[in-house]
Design an enzyme around this catalytic site. Structure first.
Site, PDB file in Angstrom:
ATOM      1  CG  PHE A 164      -2.346 -12.051 -22.092  1.00 47.83           C
ATOM      2  CD1 PHE A 164      -1.353 -11.393 -21.552  1.00 47.83           C
ATOM      3  CD2 PHE A 164      -3.671 -12.103 -21.588  1.00 47.83           C
ATOM      4  CE1 PHE A 164      -1.454 -10.868 -20.325  1.00 47.83           C
ATOM      5  CE2 PHE A 164      -3.840 -11.595 -19.949  1.00 47.83           C
ATOM      6  CZ  PHE A 164      -2.801 -10.932 -19.769  1.00 47.83           C
ATOM      7  CD  GLU A 191      -7.186 -13.165 -29.120  1.00 46.84           C
ATOM      8  OE1 GLU A 191      -6.834 -14.160 -28.631  1.00 46.84           O
ATOM      9  OE2 GLU A 191      -8.274 -12.651 -28.688  1.00 46.84           O
ATOM     10  CB  SER A 241     -10.312 -16.088 -18.022  1.00 46.59           C
ATOM     11  OG  SER A 241     -11.141 -16.450 -19.121  1.00 46.59           O
ATOM     12  CB  CYS A 296      -2.072 -18.528 -13.816  1.00 43.53           C
ATOM     13  SG  CYS A 296      -0.943 -19.771 -14.076  1.00 43.53           S
TER      14      CYS A 296
HETATM   15  P1  NAD Z   1      -8.702 -15.641 -22.159  1.00 45.19           P
HETATM   16  O1  NAD Z   1      -9.626 -16.979 -21.184  1.00 45.19           O
HETATM   17  O2  NAD Z   1      -9.079 -14.291 -22.227  1.00 45.19           O
HETATM   18  O3  NAD Z   1      -8.143 -16.156 -23.351  1.00 45.19           O
HETATM   19  C1  NAD Z   1      -7.691 -17.542 -23.529  1.00 45.19           C
HETATM   20  C2  NAD Z   1      -7.635 -18.300 -24.699  1.00 45.19           C
HETATM   21  O4  NAD Z   1      -9.057 -18.272 -24.991  1.00 45.19           O
HETATM   22  C3  NAD Z   1      -7.156 -17.263 -25.855  1.00 45.19           C
HETATM   23  O5  NAD Z   1      -6.475 -18.076 -27.011  1.00 45.19           O
HETATM   24  C4  NAD Z   1      -8.506 -16.423 -26.599  1.00 45.19           C
HETATM   25  O6  NAD Z   1      -8.098 -16.054 -27.777  1.00 45.19           O
HETATM   26  C5  NAD Z   1      -9.507 -17.622 -26.127  1.00 45.19           C
HETATM   27  N1  NAD Z   1     -10.853 -16.798 -25.910  1.00 45.19           N
HETATM   28  C6  NAD Z   1     -10.867 -15.633 -25.168  1.00 45.19           C
HETATM   29  N2  NAD Z   1     -12.107 -15.410 -25.285  1.00 45.19           N
HETATM   30  C7  NAD Z   1     -12.867 -16.340 -25.817  1.00 45.19           C
HETATM   31  C8  NAD Z   1     -14.247 -16.779 -26.115  1.00 45.19           C
HETATM   32  N3  NAD Z   1     -15.220 -15.652 -25.704  1.00 45.19           N
HETATM   33  N4  NAD Z   1     -14.845 -17.816 -26.762  1.00 45.19           N
HETATM   34  C9  NAD Z   1     -13.587 -18.734 -27.244  1.00 45.19           C
HETATM   35  N5  NAD Z   1     -12.409 -18.488 -26.996  1.00 45.19           N
HETATM   36  C10 NAD Z   1     -11.734 -17.275 -26.371  1.00 45.19           C
HETATM   37  O7  NAD Z   1      -7.501 -15.614 -21.060  1.00 45.19           O
HETATM   38  P2  NAD Z   1      -6.370 -14.455 -21.100  1.00 45.19           P
HETATM   39  O8  NAD Z   1      -6.795 -12.946 -20.785  1.00 45.19           O
HETATM   40  O9  NAD Z   1      -5.746 -14.842 -22.505  1.00 45.19           O
HETATM   41  O10 NAD Z   1      -5.161 -14.890 -19.971  1.00 45.19           O
HETATM   42  C11 NAD Z   1      -5.368 -14.682 -18.571  1.00 45.19           C
HETATM   43  C12 NAD Z   1      -6.094 -15.665 -18.088  1.00 45.19           C
HETATM   44  O11 NAD Z   1      -5.387 -16.901 -18.235  1.00 45.19           O
HETATM   45  C13 NAD Z   1      -6.091 -15.379 -16.269  1.00 45.19           C
HETATM   46  O12 NAD Z   1      -7.517 -15.881 -16.206  1.00 45.19           O
HETATM   47  C14 NAD Z   1      -5.291 -16.456 -15.884  1.00 45.19           C
HETATM   48  O13 NAD Z   1      -5.225 -16.870 -14.539  1.00 45.19           O
HETATM   49  C15 NAD Z   1      -5.404 -17.607 -16.973  1.00 45.19           C
HETATM   50  N6  NAD Z   1      -4.171 -18.494 -16.796  1.00 45.19           N
HETATM   51  C16 NAD Z   1      -4.448 -19.580 -15.982  1.00 45.19           C
HETATM   52  C17 NAD Z   1      -3.258 -20.608 -15.920  1.00 45.19           C
HETATM   53  C18 NAD Z   1      -3.381 -21.590 -15.168  1.00 45.19           C
HETATM   54  O14 NAD Z   1      -2.686 -22.624 -15.190  1.00 45.19           O
HETATM   55  N7  NAD Z   1      -4.361 -22.030 -14.450  1.00 45.19           N
HETATM   56  C19 NAD Z   1      -1.974 -20.212 -16.663  1.00 45.19           C
HETATM   57  C20 NAD Z   1      -1.974 -19.028 -17.302  1.00 45.19           C
HETATM   58  C21 NAD Z   1      -3.033 -18.002 -17.543  1.00 45.19           C
END
Ligand code: NAD
Length: 510
Positions: A164, A191, A241, A296
């Site tokens: 997000f 989403e 994440s 991140c």
């Molecule tokens: P998230 O892991 O909750 O979601 C990321 C994606 O995975 C979304 O599209 C979501 O719909 C999907 N998702 C969520 N739960 C899922 C599940 N149980 N099974 C399958 N798919 C699932 O992450 P977020 O909250 O959207 O973003 C924040 C996180 O992203 C933080 O931890 C941040 O550090 C990380 N991030 C990392 C980088 C990097 O470059 N390393 C960059 C941006 C964000």
């Protein structure tokens, strides 16, 4: 303004817009009967309802991509370049509109949202040089009459699953190199803030990208699992994440896919006693609270070495009342709300947790949050944080900055190296020799020297170490091109009829 942008103005408040998939060059309303709410975090009100794709809907996008791939991969490099220049131009012309989507659904302030689009645009610009990037090698006369050369070819249908916090830039990190390399792409954006992706799809169509080369399917775990298990998807890029990144990596590789899965972070900024403390305090405030800490690469932990601590904490404390928190559309706002109410409440709970664990609460953002229904939290500062505390160990992902105090450089580096994450890290010092030693010692993928958020420029690649990345290749830049292509080596002989004869021996190189 396009159709989607038109519907999507702040004035529509009160009405809830349906956000649909984009498959084979057009908007496709979801049929699964499942959907999720999208909020304007500054108002704390629902403004959208996004369709959640079923397994069949993901398959429809993949089949469209598969069909499109067959002709897209034959399009010449010069035509692809021409198209990427048009894409670049359109994204540039519409960057303000894209930024508004980000502000309205994510909450980040407009200037920051424009910065996000600008950094994504740099990746598109890099991809305008695709002919140069896909050049192979050629060895004439590797053996008598034999030439050997290498080529890089696209993988087929590839997918991106994005978080997000960068609803435009992170998808651009993926689709731009993937498509430039000749692949067809299926995006599953977050989403929580999905509109920028559909708007991007419209722009790509307007630029002349053939239908089916770029598709968007929205959704939750159902859609993600359908992507990870789909036999016609060759590779998956994921950013999100750490627990989900690990799951994506394990599931998709078990299904035979190439995967790069970028996870969470706990980025340290080490401040040595010889550092320019005013510069370090400015950097800490902007890197800790920019985008409400939902980056991140945000600095979430300051490591103050020796005598630096008191001066640093008071320099930051002085700056905190000046951070203007408010709606991202207000020109003077410097920090917007958090993405959802649940996330805001979770982040705020760490302030009490820190106090209970023995940290000193220097600033409590709950006391300075703007009134109203928006998902706001003011800036918070926790001093005397120790590595065994949850506020140290957890990725809080909000405007809560921690300070831990150590006596030596070695102790500071040990903290970073023992941390399970290894995304970004920064060192503030005036000593070039120490900085050079630091870049050698530190276990993290992206290192800043007096630079708090060292996100690499588009012609390098982005990625962390340890639990911040599962897979081998980083995103965008040269490694992005490598990720979205596979190599082939051709050994060729054009026999001279005068000398050719049958040779049944093992190929020799001399
Ligand atoms: P998230 O892991 O909750 O979601 C990321 C994606 O995975 C979304 O599209 C979501 O719909 C999907 N998702 C969520 N739960 C899922 C599940 N149980 N099974 C399958 N798919 C699932 O992450 P977020 O909250 O959207 O973003 C924040 C996180 O992203 C933080 O931890 C941040 O550090 C990380 N991030 C990392 C980088 C990097 O470059 N390393 C960059 C941006 C964000």
């Amino acid at each position: 303004m396009t159709e989607i942008a038109d519907q999507f103005t702040e004035e529509r408040s009160g009405e809830v817009t349906r956000i649909s998939h984009w498959i084979d060059g057009q908007r496709v309303e979801g049929q699964s009967g499942r959907s999720g709410p999208v909020y304007n975090p500054a108002l704390g009100a629902q403004t959208g309802e996004v369709d959640f794709a079923s397994v069949e809907e993901v398959d429809a996008a993949v089949q469209a991509a598969k069909r499109a791939f067959e002709s897209w991969r034959t399009v010449s490099l010069s035509r692809r370049t021409e198209l990427f220049f048009r894409i670049r131009q359109l994204v540039h012309e519409h960057s303000e509109e894209i930024a508004r989507f980000l502000t309205l659904e994510h909450g980040k302030v407009l200037s920051d949202a424009k910065g996000e689009v600008a950094r994504g645009l740099e990746v598109i610009e890099f991809c305008c040089g695709i002919p140069e990037l896909l050049k192979g090698e050629f060895s004439e006369q590797a053996s008598t009459g034999i030439d050997v050369y290498s080529i890089r070819q696209p993988l087929g249908v590839v997918a991106g699953i994005t978080p997000f916090n960068f609803p435009a830039m992170v998808p651009m990190w993926m689709w731009a190199p993937a498509i430039a390399c000749g692949n067809a792409f299926v995006l599953k954006p977050s989403e929580k803030d999905p509109s920028a992706s559909v708007f991007t799809a419209e722009l790509l169509k307007e630029a002349g990208l053939p239908d089916g080369v770029f598709n968007v399917v929205h959704g939750d775990k159902v859609a993600v699992d359908a992507v990870l298990e789909h036999p016609d998807i060759a590779a998956v890029s994921f950013v999100g994440s750490t627990p989900i990144a690990r799951y994506v990596y394990e599931t998709a590789t078990a299904h035979g896919k190439r995967v790069q899965a970028l996870g969470g972070a706990k980025n340290h900024m080490i401040v040595l006693p010889d550092a320019d403390i005013e510069m370090a305090a400015d950097a800490a405030v902007s890197a800790g609270y920019g985008s409400a800490g939902e980056r991140c690469m945000a600095v979430s932990m300051l490591v103050a070495v020796g005598g630096a601590a008191d001066e640093l904490v008071s320099a930051i404390q002085e700056r905190l009342p000046k951070v203007k928190v408010g709606s991202g559309l207000e020109p003077d706002s410097e920090m917007g709300p958090l993405v959802t109410r649940e996330h805001r409440d979770k982040v705020a709970s760490y302030i009490d947790r820190g106090r209970e664990e023995g940290a000193t609460v220097v600033a409590d953002g709950r006391e300075t949050a703007p009134d109203g229904d928006g998902f706001y939290l003011g800036v918070s500062l926790l001093d005397d944080v120790r590595p065994e505390m949850d506020v140290y160990k957890d990725e809080i992902f909000g405007p809560v900055l921690g300070v831990t105090r150590v006596d030596t450089y070695d102790e500071a580096v040990r903290l970073v190296n023992e941390n399970p994450y290894g995304n970004g890290v920064a060192l503030f010092t005036r000593d070039g020799g120490v900085a050079r030693q630091f870049q050698f010692d530190v276990k993290a993928g992206m290192v800043g020297v007096n630079v708090p958020i060292p996100v690499p420029v588009a012609y390098y690649s982005f990625g962390g170490w340890k639990s911040s990345l599962f897979g081998d290749l980083h995103v965008y830049g040269p490694e992005g091109i490598q990720f979205y292509t596979r190599g082939k080596v051709v050994t060729a002989r054009w026999p001279d009829p005068a000398t050719s004869k049958v040779d049944l021996g093992f190929p020799q190189t001399r």
